[in-house]
Design a protein around this motif. Structure first.
Motif, PDB file in Angstrom:
ATOM      1  N   SER A 508      -0.409   1.018  -4.667  1.00 36.01           N
ATOM      2  CA  SER A 508      -1.061   2.325  -4.677  1.00 36.01           C
ATOM      3  C   SER A 508      -1.093   2.865  -3.258  1.00 36.01           C
ATOM      4  N   ALA A 509      -1.160   4.173  -3.157  1.00 36.19           N
ATOM      5  CA  ALA A 509      -1.226   4.816  -1.852  1.00 36.19           C
ATOM      6  C   ALA A 509      -2.004   6.115  -1.976  1.00 36.19           C
ATOM      7  N   VAL A 510      -2.746   6.437  -0.930  1.00 32.37           N
ATOM      8  CA  VAL A 510      -3.467   7.703  -0.835  1.00 32.37           C
ATOM      9  C   VAL A 510      -3.244   8.258   0.567  1.00 32.37           C
ATOM     10  N   ARG A 511      -2.988   9.549   0.627  1.00 34.07           N
ATOM     11  CA  ARG A 511      -2.744  10.179   1.918  1.00 34.07           C
ATOM     12  C   ARG A 511      -3.461  11.526   1.954  1.00 34.07           C
ATOM     13  N   ALA A 523      -2.689  13.446  -1.463  1.00 32.37           N
ATOM     14  CA  ALA A 523      -1.693  12.940  -2.407  1.00 32.37           C
ATOM     15  C   ALA A 523      -1.994  11.489  -2.724  1.00 32.37           C
ATOM     16  N   GLY A 524      -1.736  11.112  -3.960  1.00 31.20           N
ATOM     17  CA  GLY A 524      -1.936   9.733  -4.381  1.00 31.20           C
ATOM     18  C   GLY A 524      -0.791   9.245  -5.233  1.00 31.20           C
ATOM     19  N   LYS A 525      -0.570   7.941  -5.209  1.00 33.47           N
ATOM     20  CA  LYS A 525       0.523   7.345  -5.979  1.00 33.47           C
ATOM     21  C   LYS A 525       0.084   5.990  -6.516  1.00 33.47           C
ATOM     22  N   LEU A 526       0.421   5.733  -7.768  1.00 35.04           N
ATOM     23  CA  LEU A 526       0.174   4.436  -8.395  1.00 35.04           C
ATOM     24  C   LEU A 526       1.462   3.999  -9.063  1.00 35.04           C
TER      25      LEU A 526
END
Length: 832
Positions: A508-511, A523-526
């Protein structure tokens, strides 16, 4: 007809699989197009060390240095488009500066929706914003042709949205060019080739009573291109490296014009045609690839200071000088002055591009953290000289060459990243944590040309109307257009990845970013991957992303004077903040917003791999360049708002929504054939469909009757149908002792060159382009190669006379593989 139905069926099944059950999702995946890359460690899309291409939670293609080398073209963009079905590199002509800096696209998206990295650091964009009628209109993209293939060790292409990991622009994916780190060795390469081709003509009829006729076809030998490149690895200290590369490229133009059937000279006093009509050259356009000369230097270095501290850095410089043509002005054209050009003239646009960059950084260990700090700067400057032209409004004393000004873009980026692994109870692997921040400053400058390149000189045409001011084909930028603007952004991200179970990998990532010129973005990614066995794995991702408006889109402006019924009007590309644009409904540009979803599977049956990757990308508020708004009611409305003498114009605006659905398919099979040698065989395909679901409107223009259209059918269809609906390639690399060969067949699906009305739409059918190359190692150090790109001399269909009224443009600019024909080349490589 059956092929068309089959392709549609494949697309439909792939899209359905994206949103169906997990059982169906097992049929979707992605992997590298290089069979030898399965065990190659990648750094794009993951911050976990030692992750291989087939073990990631997102699809990553790896293009090796040999793949880039074993083609006729020495352009990075062209080499990548030949290796990757998902990447397209159209080659438009008679599009001003876009002839010199041509953009590439990934998955049918806009050129500026793909992030380009060098050694995982953001690369600066070009200063050019594409404003003419070609793929990428309204975008300012990175020019990957500023990077010589000789310095590149490999290219990693992440075919997945990654704004949460890397920031703005990574909507359709990421291209990461990894540089050589050699301490020794090197290679010199000389490539020379030329176009040897024949193409058919389809021309209009001559004027009544004329005796000239067009040939049915035309043979050409042109486009001679010589490239000399060198790379060398040098030891730097005890364990450091300095790898340098130099490249010089000299490219002659190609010319694929039609036969100009128009009457060129005024009739004689007795009404007869001028005898010169039979001797003038009617192949009068430079329609094709530009004349170009460029020199590039690149260096990459690193050294170990001890105690876990390492320094690294790279620098590049390229000078590019190009010449491309506009539309031919016949001798009797009102824009011509016969005393200067008695036989008419072809104006030439001659840009000079200077591009340079420098990045330096340090890595060290801070407790359990692996730290990385870097500072990078890049600048791209493009300035124009307009040759073989005139300023009609000045008259016979007009110069024939003008300095028209230009623009520059620069970027300063600071990165600080920390990565560590942490043992967490209950997890099947250490938790990999990456945190970081990025600060970026961008600048855009637009500078004016000399006065004669844009001024009105007072001359009046024989019909009493004022002559057009400025240099024909490209009026210079004016002092009123000059811009010197800057903006900054700062962001921070957190990225985590771990195996929850031995089979289930989750990341996961959050920016979050803050921009000085438009606001904030998060922005977020899973993403996840589940390995049922070593042979079968599923992976997928969902994320939101963004693309910030570029300084070029926010600040580009240009003005030309048009006389309407003898009255001068200023036709301008307005900045969105300009009072005239605001009166027409323009607003400050905001970020494009996207939602990406993908499902995939990796199927490994060593050594045979089959992969499929299905995706959906929804984008809101895409930034576009509006139509030219020059209608009478628009001019009247502008005057009513107090802006006298403004004849309309265009501006950048948010407001287009699109949905892109598609599937990537890759089959790779390295085969050992005993005494017959070995073959690495790959079949790959991309199937993409884009739909425009909303176009922009403004209350001000909607209130007019009739209401002007801000984004009309031609530009809508350019987004939907202007790139191949599918692109399929089959590639075989064979090796036996001193012999080697590459054969590639690429099928480009049908493409629409849209018109302003349905009657002017022009479909280009599917075409298959075959490339071949044979190699022989004369000695362990010297290898000779002979090859042909587009061996069977394929062309798109010729446009009918209704779409080629001048004869200058027999082929549409939307042709996905260009229109220059067969390229035959020889290459010598010497390693040392």
């Amino acid at each position: 007809m059956q092929k068309h139905v089959t392709e549609k069926t494949v697309i439909a099944l792939a899209i359905a699989s994206l949103f169906s059950s997990v059982t169906h999702a097992q049929e979707a995946a992605a992997v590298s197009t290089d069979p030898a890359a399965a065990a190659t460690v990648v750094v794009t899309g993951t911050r976990v060390a030692n992750r291989t291409a087939l073990d990631t939670a997102a699809p990553v293609d790896i293009i090796s240095a040999d793949t880039l080398k074993n083609v006729g073209s020495t352009e990075m963009n062209q080499a990548l488009s030949m290796a990757l079905p998902s990447l397209n590199f159209p080659r438009p002509a008679i599009t001003d500066g876009t002839d010199t800096i041509r953009p590439a696209t990934l998955r049918g998206m806009a050129p500026d929706q793909t992030l380009v990295l060098v050694n995982s650091k953001r690369r600066h964009a070009s200063s050019l914003v594409n404003v003419n009628g070609s793929i990428g209109r309204g975008s300012a993209a990175v020019d990957m042709n500023t990077i010589p293939t000789a310095i590149v060790k490999s290219v990693e292409v992440l075919r997945d949205g990654a704004a949460a990991q890397y920031g703005s622009d990574a909507i359709s994916g990421v291209v990461n060019l990894r540089l050589r780190t050699d301490r020794s060795g090197g290679e010199a390469s000389v490539t020379y080739g030329a176009r040897k081709t024949e193409y058919e003509l389809w021309n209009d009829v001559a004027p009544a009573g004329a005796s000239w006729t067009a040939p049915n076809s035309r043979e050409r030998t042109d486009g001679q291109t010589a490239t000399v490149s060198l790379w060398k690895g040098l030891a730097l200290g005890q364990d450091g490296y300095l790898t340098i590369a130099a490249e010089y490229r000299d490219q002659h133009r190609t010319e694929r014009s039609g036969y100009d059937m128009r009457q060129q000279y005024p009739r004689l006093a007795n009404g007869a045609f001028d005898p010169r009509e039979l001797t003038i050259n009617r192949f009068n356009a430079w329609y094709g690839d530009p004349e170009m000369e460029q020199a590039t230097l690149f260096a990459n270095a690193g050294t170990n200071l001890g105690g876990g501290v390492k320094l690294y850095g790279w620098a590049s410089y390229q000078n590019r000088e190009a010449r491309s043509g506009g539309f031919f002005r016949p001798p009797q054209d009102a824009r011509n002055i016969p005393s200067i050009y008695p036989n008419g003239f072809l104006p030439v646009i001659a840009p000079t591009v200077d591009d340079y960059s420098a990045t330096g950084g340090v890595t060290w260990t801070l407790g359990s953290w692996d730290m990385d700090a870097s500072l990078g700067y890049g600048r791209n400057k493009m300035q124009y000289e307009i040759q073989n032209t005139l300023n009609r409004s000045i008259g016979p004393s007009s110069k024939t060459e003008f300095y028209a000004g230009g623009y520059a873009y620069d970027q300063l980026v600071f990165n600080l990243t920390g990565v560590r692994s942490l043992d967490v109870a209950g997890l099947a692997s250490p938790l990999n944590i990456a945190v970081g921040t990025e600060a970026r400053r961008e600048g855009y400058e637009l500078f004016a040309g000399e006065p004669d390149s844009y001024r009105y000189g007072g001359q009046v045409l024989p019909n009493g109307t004022p002559a057009a001011p400025g240099a024909q084909v490209f009026p210079g930028f004016r002092p009123a257009n000059e811009v010197d603007a800057h903006g900054n952004a700062i962001g921070a991200f957190v990225d985590m990845e771990a195996n929850l179970t031995p089979q289930l990998l989750v990341s996961s990532a959050v920016r979050a970013e803050r921009y000085s010129d438009f606001g904030n973005s998060v922005a977020g990614k899973l993403s996840a991957r589940y390995d049922f066995s070593r042979a079968v794995a599923l992976r997928g991702a969902v994320q939101n992303g963004f693309r910030a408006p570029s300084p070029q889109q926010q600040n580009f402006t240009a003005t030309s004077t048009n006389f309407i019924n003898g009255v001068p009007f200023e036709i301008t590309t307005f900045k969105p903040s300009d009072p005239v644009a605001v009166a027409l409904g323009a607003r400050p540009l905001e970020a494009e917003k996207s939602v990406n979803a993908s499902l995939g599977a990796v199927l490994r049956f060593d050594p045979f791999n089959i992969t499929i990757d299905a995706y959906r990308i929804d984008i809101e508020d895409r930034i576009i360049l509006s139509e030219n708004l020059t209608q009478a009611n628009v001019r009247n409305y502008i005057a009513s708002q107090g802006f006298i003498g403004v004849g309309g114009g265009r501006f950048f605006i948010n407001g287009v929504d699109t949905t892109t659905k598609g599937v990537d398919v890759v089959v790779s099979w390295p085969m050992k054939m005993g005494a017959a040698g070995s073959v690495d065989f790959t079949v790959a395909g991309n199937f993409t469909e884009t739909k425009v679901t909303r176009v922009p409107v403004t209350a001000q223009l909607a209130a007019l009757n009739p209401a002007p259209v801000l984004f009309d059918r031609l530009n809508v269809l350019s987004l939907e149908k202007g790139q191949p609906a599918n692109k399929i390639s089959a590639n075989a690399n064979w090796k036996l002792g001193q012999w080697g060969a590459t054969m590639r067949a690429t099928r480009y699906g049908k493409v629409l060159s849209p018109g302003t009305t349905p009657a002017l739409d022009f479909w280009m059918g599917a075409r298959t382009v075959v490339d071949v190359e044979g190699r022989y190692a004369v000695t362990p150090k010297l290898t000779l190669a002979l090859g042909a790109d587009n061996l069977f001399d394929q062309y798109p269909e010729t446009q009918p006379p209704a779409l080629n009224t001048t004869g200058n443009t027999p082929f549409a600019n939307y042709a996905p593989f260009g229109r220059s024909g067969r390229f035959i080349y020889a290459r010598a490589n010497y390693g040392f």
